[in-house]
Scaffold this motif. Structure first.
Motif, short mmCIF file in Angstrom:
data_model
loop_
_atom_site.label_atom_id
_atom_site.label_comp_id
_atom_site.label_asym_id
_atom_site.label_seq_id
_atom_site.Cartn_x
_atom_site.Cartn_y
_atom_site.Cartn_z
N SER A 197 0.81 -1.22 0.00
CA SER A 197 0.00 0.00 0.00
C SER A 197 0.84 1.26 0.00
CB SER A 197 -0.93 0.00 1.22
OG SER A 197 -0.15 -0.04 2.42
N ARG A 198 2.11 1.16 0.38
CA ARG A 198 2.97 2.34 0.43
C ARG A 198 3.30 2.86 -0.95
NH1 ARG A 198 7.73 0.07 4.05
NH2 ARG A 198 7.30 -1.68 2.63
N PHE A 199 3.07 2.04 -2.01
CA PHE A 199 3.33 2.51 -3.36
C PHE A 199 2.48 3.75 -3.68
CE2 PHE A 199 4.61 -2.00 -4.83
CZ PHE A 199 5.89 -1.78 -4.37
N GLU A 200 1.26 3.77 -3.14
CA GLU A 200 0.37 4.89 -3.42
C GLU A 200 0.89 6.19 -2.85
OE1 GLU A 200 -3.42 3.83 -1.97
OE2 GLU A 200 -3.70 2.13 -3.36
N SER A 201 1.73 6.11 -1.82
CA SER A 201 2.22 7.33 -1.18
C SER A 201 3.47 7.90 -1.85
CB SER A 201 2.53 7.05 0.29
OG SER A 201 3.64 6.17 0.42
N VAL A 202 4.02 7.15 -2.82
CA VAL A 202 5.25 7.62 -3.46
C VAL A 202 5.02 8.94 -4.17
CG1 VAL A 202 6.93 7.12 -5.27
CG2 VAL A 202 6.21 5.31 -3.69
N GLU A 203 3.94 9.02 -4.96
CA GLU A 203 3.65 10.26 -5.69
C GLU A 203 3.32 11.38 -4.72
OE1 GLU A 203 0.73 11.88 -9.28
OE2 GLU A 203 0.63 9.80 -8.62
N ASP A 204 2.58 11.05 -3.65
CA ASP A 204 2.24 12.09 -2.67
C ASP A 204 3.50 12.67 -2.03
OD1 ASP A 204 -0.39 11.60 -3.20
OD2 ASP A 204 -0.69 10.26 -1.48
N ARG A 205 4.46 11.79 -1.73
CA ARG A 205 5.70 12.26 -1.13
C ARG A 205 6.48 13.15 -2.10
NH1 ARG A 205 7.49 9.73 3.51
NH2 ARG A 205 6.16 8.03 4.25
N SER A 206 6.44 12.80 -3.38
CA SER A 206 7.14 13.60 -4.37
C SER A 206 6.54 15.00 -4.47
CB SER A 206 7.06 12.90 -5.73
OG SER A 206 7.65 13.69 -6.73
N VAL A 207 5.20 15.08 -4.49
CA VAL A 207 4.52 16.38 -4.55
C VAL A 207 4.80 17.18 -3.28
CG1 VAL A 207 2.27 17.51 -4.63
CG2 VAL A 207 2.73 15.55 -6.10
N LEU A 208 4.78 16.49 -2.13
CA LEU A 208 5.03 17.18 -0.87
C LEU A 208 6.45 17.73 -0.81
CD1 LEU A 208 4.15 17.96 1.98
CD2 LEU A 208 4.85 15.69 2.76
N ALA A 209 7.41 16.95 -1.30
CA ALA A 209 8.80 17.42 -1.28
C ALA A 209 8.96 18.67 -2.13
CB ALA A 209 9.72 16.32 -1.81
N ALA A 210 8.28 18.72 -3.30
CA ALA A 210 8.34 19.92 -4.14
C ALA A 210 7.70 21.10 -3.45
CB ALA A 210 7.64 19.63 -5.48
N GLY A 211 6.58 20.86 -2.76
CA GLY A 211 5.92 21.94 -2.02
C GLY A 211 6.77 22.47 -0.88
N MET A 212 7.43 21.58 -0.16
CA MET A 212 8.30 22.00 0.95
C MET A 212 9.44 22.88 0.46
SD MET A 212 7.27 20.89 3.95
CE MET A 212 8.73 20.71 5.01
#
Length: 266
Positions: A197-212
Motif C-alpha cells: 500500500s505504500r506505493f500509493e504514497s510515493v507520488e504524494d511524497r514527491s509532490v510534498l517534497a516539491a511543495g516543501m
C-alpha cells in the motif's frame, strides 16, 4: 511349406543404411584420426540436410534462415567436437547438439531482461567453455573447472551461471507443480506477496517534497517540527523564539500553500 520372406525393398533400404553408416565411420576416422580436412568438409555437407530439417522443425517461417545458420554453425562445432572413442554414431551426437544450440539461440535473443554487452559476451564465452568441458569430462563442469578454463575466479564463474539462470523468466500464470489442476492458487502468481500500500504514497511524497522546497525557510522549519518531530505548537514557539499564535498562523499559511501546490500537480 511357405517361408517368411523380407520384401526386396526392405533389403535394399537396410543395405543402403549400412553403407551410409560405413561411409560415415570412414570419414570420421579420416578426419579425427588422420586430420583429413576434405573428410571434415564431406561430413559437414552430408549432414547439412539434417541441420535444415531441425531448423524447419523448430523455427517460425520468418526466422528460418537465421535458425538454419545457427544450426549450421552447431553442425560444424559438432563435427569438430565429436569423440569417436565414445562409440555413439556421429548422427546421434549431432541431433541433440544442434537442437541445444537452437534452443540457446531462442533463449539469447528472446530475453525478458537486457544486460550489458560485456556481461553478455562473458556469458557466451562461459557457455562455449562449458560445452567443451562437458565433452571432455563427460559431465557438467564444476565452477572451479570452468574458472580454470576461462582464466577467471570461481566467484566470477558462479556469477555468470547465476546471471544466465536469472534471464529465464517465467510467466506468473505458469503452474508451480505439485498442486491440483483446478486449484487457482497453484500458479507462480500465488507465491507473490500482496500489493504494498505504500506505493500509493510515493507520488504524494514527491509532490510534498516539491511543495516543501517552495516554502520560506521559517514555514518549512515549522512544518518539519510539527509533522516530522511531532512537537506541539507551544513547543515549536519555544524552540524558534516566537509566540504560539504566530506559530499557528505560519503553520496554517504553510499548509494552505502546500495544498495549493498539490492541487496544481493533479
Amino acid at each position: 511349406m511357405r517361408t517368411k520372406t523380407t520384401p526386396a525393398g526392405g533389403h535394399f533400404a537396410q543395405h543402403a543404411g549400412n553403407r551410409r553408416a560405413q561411409q560415415e565411420r570412414r570419414l570420421v576416422e579420416r578426419y579425427h584420426l588422420h586430420g583429413d580436412l576434405a573428410a571434415r568438409e564431406e561430413l559437414i555437407q552430408r549432414f547439412l540436410p539434417l541441420a535444415r530439417q531441425l531448423a524447419v522443425r523448430t523455427s517460425h517461417s520468418d526466422s528460418l534462415e537465421d535458425v538454419f545458420q545457427v544450426a549450421s554453425v552447431a553442425l560444424v562445432k559438432g563435427v569438430d567436437r565429436y569423440d569417436p572413442a565414445r562409440g555413439a554414431a556421429l548422427s546421434s551426437y549431432l541431433v541433440p547438439t544442434i537442437l541445444g544450440e537452437i534452443r540457446r539461440h531462442f533463449r539469447d535473443f528472446n530475453w525478458a531482461m537486457r544486460m550489458p554487452r560485456d556481461m553478455h559476451d562473458r556469458m557466451m564465452a562461459a557457455r562455449s567453455a562449458g560445452e567443451v568441458l562437458w565433452q571432455r569430462l563427460g559431465r557438467a563442469p564444476r565452477p572451479a573447472e570452468l574458472a580454470d578454463e576461462l582464466g577467471i575466479s570461481s566467484e566470477e564463474a558462479v556469477e555468470l551461471h547465476e546471471a544466465s539462470v536469472a534471464l529465464a523468466v517465467r510467466s506468473l500464470d505458469a503452474p508451480r507443480g505439485g498442486g491440483f489442476e483446478d486449484d487457482e492458487s497453484d500458479d507462480l502468481g500465488a507465491t507473490v506477496g500482496s500489493e504494498d500500500s505504500r506505493f500509493e504514497s510515493v507520488e504524494d511524497r514527491s509532490v510534498l517534497a516539491a511543495g516543501m522546497r517552495a516554502l520560506p525557510d521559517r514555514e518549512r522549519l515549522i512544518v518539519k517540527l510539527r509533522f516530522e518531530d511531532e512537537l506541539l505548537q507551544h513547543q515549536i514557539a519555544d524552540r524558534i523564539g516566537i509566540s504560539q499564535m504566530h506559530v499557528s498562523r505560519l503553520l496554517r499559511r504553510a499548509l494552505e500553500r502546500l495544498r495549493t501546490i498539490a492541487e496544481a500537480s493533479v
